[in-house]
Motif scaffolding. Sequence first.
Motif, PDB file in Angstrom:
ATOM      1  N   LEU A 143       2.182   8.118   0.837  1.00  0.00           N
ATOM      2  CA  LEU A 143       2.018   7.597   2.102  1.00  0.00           C
ATOM      3  C   LEU A 143       2.588   8.771   2.527  1.00  0.00           C
ATOM      4  CD1 LEU A 143       4.361   4.535   1.362  1.00  0.00           C
ATOM      5  CD2 LEU A 143       2.296   4.547   2.301  1.00  0.00           C
ATOM      6  N   ALA A 147      -0.439   9.638   6.627  1.00  0.00           N
ATOM      7  CA  ALA A 147       0.694  10.096   7.315  1.00  0.00           C
ATOM      8  C   ALA A 147      -0.299  11.241   7.611  1.00  0.00           C
ATOM      9  CB  ALA A 147       1.825   9.689   7.900  1.00  0.00           C
ATOM     10  N   PRO A 170      -0.597   4.772   8.402  1.00  0.00           N
ATOM     11  CA  PRO A 170       0.906   5.320   7.863  1.00  0.00           C
ATOM     12  C   PRO A 170       1.169   6.325   8.930  1.00  0.00           C
ATOM     13  CG  PRO A 170       0.176   5.327   5.987  1.00  0.00           C
ATOM     14  CD  PRO A 170      -1.216   5.202   6.589  1.00  0.00           C
ATOM     15  N   SER A 172       4.840   7.648   9.569  1.00  0.00           N
ATOM     16  CA  SER A 172       6.473   7.925   8.423  1.00  0.00           C
ATOM     17  C   SER A 172       6.578   7.479   7.694  1.00  0.00           C
ATOM     18  CB  SER A 172       6.887   8.662  10.123  1.00  0.00           C
ATOM     19  OG  SER A 172       7.522   7.216  11.092  1.00  0.00           O
ATOM     20  N   ILE A 173       7.584   8.439   7.456  1.00  0.00           N
ATOM     21  CA  ILE A 173       8.690   7.752   6.308  1.00  0.00           C
ATOM     22  C   ILE A 173      10.008   7.993   6.483  1.00  0.00           C
ATOM     23  CG2 ILE A 173       6.838   7.285   4.433  1.00  0.00           C
ATOM     24  CD1 ILE A 173       7.970   9.616   2.941  1.00  0.00           C
ATOM     25  N   CYS A 182       8.607   3.127   5.064  1.00  0.00           N
ATOM     26  CA  CYS A 182       7.277   3.723   5.916  1.00  0.00           C
ATOM     27  C   CYS A 182       6.405   2.630   6.888  1.00  0.00           C
ATOM     28  CB  CYS A 182       5.210   3.641   5.253  1.00  0.00           C
ATOM     29  SG  CYS A 182       4.080   4.545   5.648  1.00  0.00           S
ATOM     30  N   GLN A 183       6.430   3.336   8.099  1.00  0.00           N
ATOM     31  CA  GLN A 183       6.051   3.638   9.772  1.00  0.00           C
ATOM     32  C   GLN A 183       4.964   3.275   9.607  1.00  0.00           C
ATOM     33  OE1 GLN A 183       9.641   4.546  13.087  1.00  0.00           O
ATOM     34  NE2 GLN A 183       8.975   6.130  11.666  1.00  0.00           N
ATOM     35  N   SER A 184       4.180   2.611  10.037  1.00  0.00           N
ATOM     36  CA  SER A 184       2.761   2.209   9.790  1.00  0.00           C
ATOM     37  C   SER A 184       2.501   1.329  10.688  1.00  0.00           C
ATOM     38  CB  SER A 184       2.465   1.809   8.694  1.00  0.00           C
ATOM     39  OG  SER A 184       2.789   2.477   7.530  1.00  0.00           O
ATOM     40  N   CYS A 197       9.205   1.155   0.491  1.00  0.00           N
ATOM     41  CA  CYS A 197       8.610   1.261  -0.069  1.00  0.00           C
ATOM     42  C   CYS A 197       8.322   1.247  -1.519  1.00  0.00           C
ATOM     43  CB  CYS A 197       8.455   3.305   0.027  1.00  0.00           C
ATOM     44  SG  CYS A 197       7.435   4.246   1.850  1.00  0.00           S
TER      45      CYS A 197
END
Length: 312
Positions: A143, A147, A170, A172-173, A182-184, A197
């Motif tokens: 992930l 990103a 993705p 960021s995590i 996980c920001q997606s 996640c």
Amino acid sequence: MKKSDRLNQMLRFINQKQRFTLKDLIHEFQISKRTALRDISSLEEMGAPLYVEYGRYGGYHLLKSMTLPPISFSNQEVFALYFSMQALQSFASSPFQISFNSINDKFLEVVSPKQREQIESFQKRVAFYHTEQTHESAYLEELLLAAVQNKVLKIHYTTPKQTTIRCIQPISIYAMKGFWYCQSYDLYKIAYRVFRCDRITSVEVADLEPRVDLKDVDIDNAHSLWQATEHAVRFKCSITASGVEKFKQQHFSSMKLIEEDESSYLVGTYEPSEMGFIIPYLASFGKSIKIIDPPMLKERLKEYYLDLINHL
């Protein structure tokens, strides 16, 4: 910062830029013009091949790249690096699957005997009491690399109710309250989404073009990509100072704090399908919040409390 440390960092700075001005040094190192001029003289005495170009668009130029001295760390930097590493050990998963015992042994081998003695003493005086991660997240590295490399992934996402296939980009995590998130950007829903996640059970690179330009997006402003759907319900709650502190510890992209008439309010939106999330979240604030709108949300919170009482 000691002058020797500053000059060391300055050498790396100008070696990277090749061309710089006094303003660059003043801004980068937070020093006065007089100090910047003295530092340039010191760099020239150390053998830095600099020449100055006068005029409106002038500045200092580096004639050729330099062989830089080895990187050295101050005691404070050594301790900061070591304890940052120690703080990660409570996580069941980390972005890169590594052995902290191996890193610990290697780290202690390269520091000085005095630093090793201080670190061992600090270990008896410093503790990290944060929420431990209890769920493995198998694909953090994939992930994070997606990103960084701006790739789209096809994932299987499993919740207590179902497993779905999603295509995500993705962004960021981050870790919060014992979980990795996980920001997606969800290419199926055409919207910003956050995924837990540990619920991602498979990952593969998808042959799709990314939809979001990540050049100017980092973990601090990624929430700005989130947009509510047309079915989202707006809510507003008054919130006390203790509630504000709790909100800062755990909040989501669909909500924010505002100030009106010298009072604080928690405002935001939730999707109708997210009622099972928003009610327990608001209930966790206890007496530090009071729902203003919508009335239906207040009634659902009452029902939640009554249900808890019936289980006592």
